[in-house]
Design a protein around this motif. Sequence first.
Motif, short mmCIF file in Angstrom:
data_model
loop_
_atom_site.label_atom_id
_atom_site.label_comp_id
_atom_site.label_asym_id
_atom_site.label_seq_id
_atom_site.Cartn_x
_atom_site.Cartn_y
_atom_site.Cartn_z
N ASN A 56 51.10 41.29 119.73
CA ASN A 56 49.84 41.07 119.02
C ASN A 56 50.11 40.14 117.84
OD1 ASN A 56 50.63 42.54 116.64
ND2 ASN A 56 50.07 44.45 117.65
N MET A 57 49.06 39.64 117.23
CA MET A 57 49.18 38.65 116.17
C MET A 57 49.14 39.26 114.78
SD MET A 57 49.67 35.91 117.79
CE MET A 57 49.56 34.76 116.42
N GLN A 58 49.25 40.58 114.69
CA GLN A 58 49.23 41.23 113.39
C GLN A 58 50.60 41.15 112.72
OE1 GLN A 58 47.87 45.17 114.66
NE2 GLN A 58 45.93 44.80 113.64
N PHE A 59 50.59 41.17 111.39
CA PHE A 59 51.83 41.31 110.65
C PHE A 59 52.35 42.73 110.88
CE2 PHE A 59 49.84 37.82 108.34
CZ PHE A 59 50.91 36.96 108.15
N ASN A 60 53.66 42.87 111.07
CA ASN A 60 54.21 44.19 111.41
C ASN A 60 54.08 45.18 110.25
OD1 ASN A 60 56.83 44.24 109.79
ND2 ASN A 60 57.16 42.36 110.96
N ILE A 61 54.37 46.44 110.55
CA ILE A 61 54.12 47.53 109.61
C ILE A 61 54.91 47.39 108.32
CG2 ILE A 61 55.94 49.02 110.53
CD1 ILE A 61 52.41 50.12 109.33
N LEU A 62 56.06 46.70 108.36
CA LEU A 62 56.83 46.50 107.12
C LEU A 62 56.07 45.62 106.14
CD1 LEU A 62 60.52 46.11 108.38
CD2 LEU A 62 59.32 48.16 107.59
N PHE A 63 55.32 44.64 106.64
CA PHE A 63 54.46 43.85 105.75
C PHE A 63 53.35 44.72 105.16
CE2 PHE A 63 56.11 40.09 108.12
CZ PHE A 63 56.50 39.33 107.04
N THR A 64 52.80 45.61 105.98
CA THR A 64 51.77 46.53 105.49
C THR A 64 52.31 47.35 104.34
OG1 THR A 64 50.85 46.68 107.72
CG2 THR A 64 50.16 48.35 106.15
N PHE A 65 53.49 47.94 104.54
CA PHE A 65 54.10 48.76 103.49
C PHE A 65 54.50 47.92 102.28
CE2 PHE A 65 55.49 52.02 106.88
CZ PHE A 65 54.29 52.72 106.73
N LEU A 66 54.86 46.66 102.50
CA LEU A 66 55.18 45.76 101.39
C LEU A 66 53.97 45.58 100.49
CD1 LEU A 66 56.95 43.67 99.91
CD2 LEU A 66 56.17 41.98 101.59
N VAL A 67 52.80 45.38 101.09
CA VAL A 67 51.57 45.25 100.30
C VAL A 67 51.33 46.53 99.50
CG1 VAL A 67 49.06 44.95 100.43
CG2 VAL A 67 50.57 43.60 101.91
N SER A 68 51.58 47.68 100.10
CA SER A 68 51.43 48.96 99.39
C SER A 68 52.36 49.03 98.19
CB SER A 68 51.73 50.13 100.34
OG SER A 68 50.92 50.14 101.47
N VAL A 69 53.62 48.66 98.40
CA VAL A 69 54.62 48.75 97.33
C VAL A 69 54.28 47.82 96.18
CG1 VAL A 69 57.04 48.27 96.75
CG2 VAL A 69 56.47 49.56 98.82
N ILE A 70 53.82 46.60 96.48
CA ILE A 70 53.42 45.68 95.41
C ILE A 70 52.24 46.25 94.64
CG2 ILE A 70 52.47 43.38 94.92
CD1 ILE A 70 54.12 42.36 97.32
N GLY A 71 51.29 46.85 95.35
CA GLY A 71 50.16 47.49 94.68
C GLY A 71 50.62 48.62 93.77
N ILE A 72 51.55 49.43 94.26
CA ILE A 72 52.10 50.53 93.44
C ILE A 72 52.82 49.97 92.22
CG2 ILE A 72 53.83 52.37 93.42
CD1 ILE A 72 53.06 52.92 96.37
N ALA A 73 53.50 48.84 92.39
CA ALA A 73 54.19 48.20 91.25
C ALA A 73 53.19 47.82 90.17
CB ALA A 73 54.95 46.97 91.73
N PHE A 74 52.04 47.29 90.56
CA PHE A 74 50.98 46.99 89.58
C PHE A 74 50.55 48.26 88.86
CE2 PHE A 74 49.90 43.04 92.11
CZ PHE A 74 50.15 42.15 91.07
N LEU A 75 50.38 49.34 89.60
CA LEU A 75 49.96 50.61 89.01
C LEU A 75 51.01 51.13 88.04
CD1 LEU A 75 48.42 52.40 92.14
CD2 LEU A 75 47.24 51.10 90.37
N LYS A 76 52.27 50.98 88.41
CA LYS A 76 53.36 51.43 87.54
C LYS A 76 53.36 50.68 86.21
CE LYS A 76 57.18 53.44 90.15
NZ LYS A 76 58.62 53.32 90.44
N GLU A 77 52.97 49.41 86.26
CA GLU A 77 52.96 48.57 85.07
C GLU A 77 51.63 48.65 84.32
OE1 GLU A 77 53.92 44.69 86.46
OE2 GLU A 77 55.94 45.24 87.14
#
Length: 205
Positions: free
Chosen positions: A79-100
Amino acid sequence: MRNDTLKLIAILSMLTDHIGLIFFPQIEFLRVVGRIAFPLFAFGIAVGSYYTKSIKKYAIRLFVFALISTVPHYLVINNMQFNILFTFLVSVIGIAFLKEEKKLYGLLWLLAVPIILPLEYGLYGVWVPVLFYLFRQKKMIQLLLFALVTIFFCLFYSTWIQLFAVPFLLLIFWKPGFQLNLPKYLFYLFYPLHLILLGIFLWFF
């Protein structure tokens, strides 16, 4: 429960899911077993984001292995979707914003990116680890919120199988009488390697 035990269960579940998807699509039970993987990995991402000494390095690690997994994921999952590691990467970057304490930036990031990019599991996949992170001290609330967002996900995509993920999240309450210590990079390595091996079997057999 040690997070490494959850990781092993999630890895075996993911392998079962992909074997079912690629080789035995008619055996729906394999896909049901595979529903264990996502909530446990998402829970692990939330725990990792909280305890990591450097969330920047954590995100970079996810990005590197997401890139490594791109071609195997495309060729095997097809399929043409970005794999689940990219999904989790977006989550982690969002959490980083929340941490800051950059909550507005975090909210915009977590809403806009999964809408713009074709991520595996989309908004649902991005937000589940974030919810687990926000309510990390309240497992019952984690379970209830996960049930709610999963129901909305199933309704939106007119599917039912993801509902099996909900009861499996109860594993976070399990406290086994043993300790399991896995290599730090096991999941990161296993994800692209198992796709490559499945691809080889698919190609030759």
